[in-house]
Write an enzyme that holds these catalytic residues in place. Structure first.
Site, PDB file in Angstrom:
ATOM      1  N   ALA A  53       5.406 -16.470 -25.828  1.00 34.69           N
ATOM      2  CA  ALA A  53       4.175 -15.776 -26.184  1.00 34.69           C
ATOM      3  C   ALA A  53       3.511 -15.287 -24.904  1.00 34.69           C
ATOM      4  O   ALA A  53       3.254 -16.072 -23.988  1.00 34.69           O
ATOM      5  CB  ALA A  53       3.235 -16.702 -26.948  1.00 34.69           C
TER       6      ALA A  53
ATOM      7  N   VAL B  66       4.519 -20.198 -22.873  1.00 31.24           N
ATOM      8  CA  VAL B  66       3.464 -19.183 -22.890  1.00 31.24           C
ATOM      9  C   VAL B  66       3.297 -18.593 -21.493  1.00 31.24           C
ATOM     10  O   VAL B  66       3.316 -19.322 -20.494  1.00 31.24           O
ATOM     11  CB  VAL B  66       2.118 -19.792 -23.359  1.00 31.24           C
ATOM     12  CG1 VAL B  66       1.035 -18.719 -23.401  1.00 31.24           C
ATOM     13  CG2 VAL B  66       2.261 -20.468 -24.724  1.00 31.24           C
ATOM     14  N   LYS B  67       3.123 -17.287 -21.450  1.00 30.65           N
ATOM     15  CA  LYS B  67       2.815 -16.604 -20.200  1.00 30.65           C
ATOM     16  C   LYS B  67       1.325 -16.291 -20.182  1.00 30.65           C
ATOM     17  O   LYS B  67       0.804 -15.693 -21.128  1.00 30.65           O
ATOM     18  CB  LYS B  67       3.640 -15.322 -20.091  1.00 30.65           C
ATOM     19  CG  LYS B  67       3.341 -14.465 -18.867  1.00 30.65           C
ATOM     20  CD  LYS B  67       4.249 -13.237 -18.878  1.00 30.65           C
ATOM     21  CE  LYS B  67       3.840 -12.237 -17.813  1.00 30.65           C
ATOM     22  NZ  LYS B  67       4.708 -11.037 -17.812  1.00 30.65           N
ATOM     23  N   SER B  68       0.640 -16.707 -19.118  1.00 33.87           N
ATOM     24  CA  SER B  68      -0.804 -16.514 -19.060  1.00 33.87           C
ATOM     25  C   SER B  68      -1.234 -16.274 -17.626  1.00 33.87           C
ATOM     26  O   SER B  68      -0.491 -16.561 -16.679  1.00 33.87           O
ATOM     27  CB  SER B  68      -1.532 -17.734 -19.627  1.00 33.87           C
ATOM     28  OG  SER B  68      -2.908 -17.483 -19.764  1.00 33.87           O
TER      29      SER B  68
ATOM     30  N   ASP C  73       5.821 -15.615 -13.480  1.00 35.39           N
ATOM     31  CA  ASP C  73       6.506 -14.414 -13.952  1.00 35.39           C
ATOM     32  C   ASP C  73       5.873 -13.255 -13.206  1.00 35.39           C
ATOM     33  O   ASP C  73       4.841 -12.720 -13.601  1.00 35.39           O
ATOM     34  CB  ASP C  73       6.331 -14.252 -15.461  1.00 35.39           C
ATOM     35  CG  ASP C  73       7.131 -13.077 -15.995  1.00 35.39           C
ATOM     36  OD1 ASP C  73       8.094 -12.669 -15.322  1.00 35.39           O
ATOM     37  OD2 ASP C  73       6.794 -12.570 -17.080  1.00 35.39           O
TER      38      ASP C  73
END
Length: 299
Positions: free
Chosen positions: A172, A202-204, A251
């Site tokens: 996500a 999760v990428k945040s 990322d």
């Protein structure tokens, strides 16, 4: 068939040594099936529990981004130093050599360009494509607080359900609208919703205050998004702070491929993420490798 007369009676049962059952190294992933764990172990380094993802999927909504005009020239030389690539199926098929052993995180949501409302996305890639392309995870954008928040959440949950049938994890990717406050309260909300509804990681974005509460309150791994291009030392400091405060890696895209020396930069990012190098030492490494690259290509 083997000659039955040649088969020896089994004797080495090691009855005095119980079989060892190792737990899985990645946060919140212990109950997943073998295929899911295997794919996640190709994204995250089992020795460090972290990843350096190279994001080059920007073109799916904003076209040929600076640094991505010719991916064959600017990005392929960086691939050996990334743990995984995050990209679209078009770039994967047309440019990335099938001989690569790097894990692939495939962008599967889309539907709007920078000329329209970005949150108006849908699932743009079928699960059969992910299977055909042998990907290790599928990335879906989630717009908490956006105009099409509900649709983006349903997109993610659909991919979680479909991916579970075939052992493919869902990433996500939290998106922040221009008018939203980027603070710990917002990101705790966004990442927790994604995790609660089944995202495998999760990428945040990183924030200066309270990021450790974001990672602590999320039951699955968080990978820090690199965001817009900032000075190299600042980017390395951000990556260092993120992993020290609980992120399972980074990322990065623009902060690597838009760097003055992209290969040197990805080496420096790896030193921070996998080697716990301080930003100062990593920046020294960056400058050393940048200088060396002026006389000989980096390997």
């Amino acid at each position: 068939m083997a000659d039955m007369d040649d088969i020896k009676e089994a004797k080495r049962f090691y009855t005095d040594i119980p079989q060892k059952t190792d737990g899985f190294f990645l946060k919140g992933s212990g109950a997943l099936d073998w295929g899911m764990k295997n794919r996640l172990a190709r994204i995250f380094n089992p020795e460090t529990g972290r990843t350096v993802m190279l994001a080059i999927d920007h073109g799916y909504f904003q076209g040929p981004t600076t640094g991505l005009e010719r991916i064959d020239i600017t990005i392929l030389p960086l691939v050996p130093y990334a743990d995984t690539l995050m990209l679209t199926r078009g770039i994967l098929r047309t440019i990335v050599p099938p001989s690569t052993s790097k894990s692939i995180v495939l962008r599967v949501s889309g539907g709007a360009s920078i000329l329209k409302e970005l949150s108006n996305e849908d699932i743009a890639v079928d699960i059969e494509e992910s299977i055909r392309l042998n990907v290790c995870a599928m990335a879906v954008q989630v717009f908490i607080g956006g105009e099409y928040e509900r649709q983006s959440i349903i997109n993610m949950t659909r991919m979680v359900d479909i991916g579970a049938r075939y052992g493919i994890p869902t990433l996500a990717v939290t998106a922040v609208g221009k008018d939203m406050v980027r603070d710990a309260k917002y990101f705790r909300l966004a990442v927790r919703i994604c995790a609660e509804l089944g995202a495998h990681y999760v990428k945040s974005y990183y924030i200066d205050e309270g990021f450790e509460t974001v990672t602590a309150s999320c039951p699955v791994p968080i990978v820090m998004a690199g965001g817009k291009k900032i000075p190299e030392l600042d980017a390395l400091t951000m990556a260092y702070n993120a992993v020290q405060q609980g992120a399972a890696g980074v990322d990065m895209g623009r902060n690597i491929f838009q760097s003055e020396a992209p290969t040197a930069m990805i080496h420096a990012v790896r030193a921070v993420v996998h080697g716990d190098e301080t930003p100062k030492h990593a920046f020294d490494l960056y400058n050393t490798l940048k200088d060396e690259s002026k006389t000989a290509p980096l390997r």
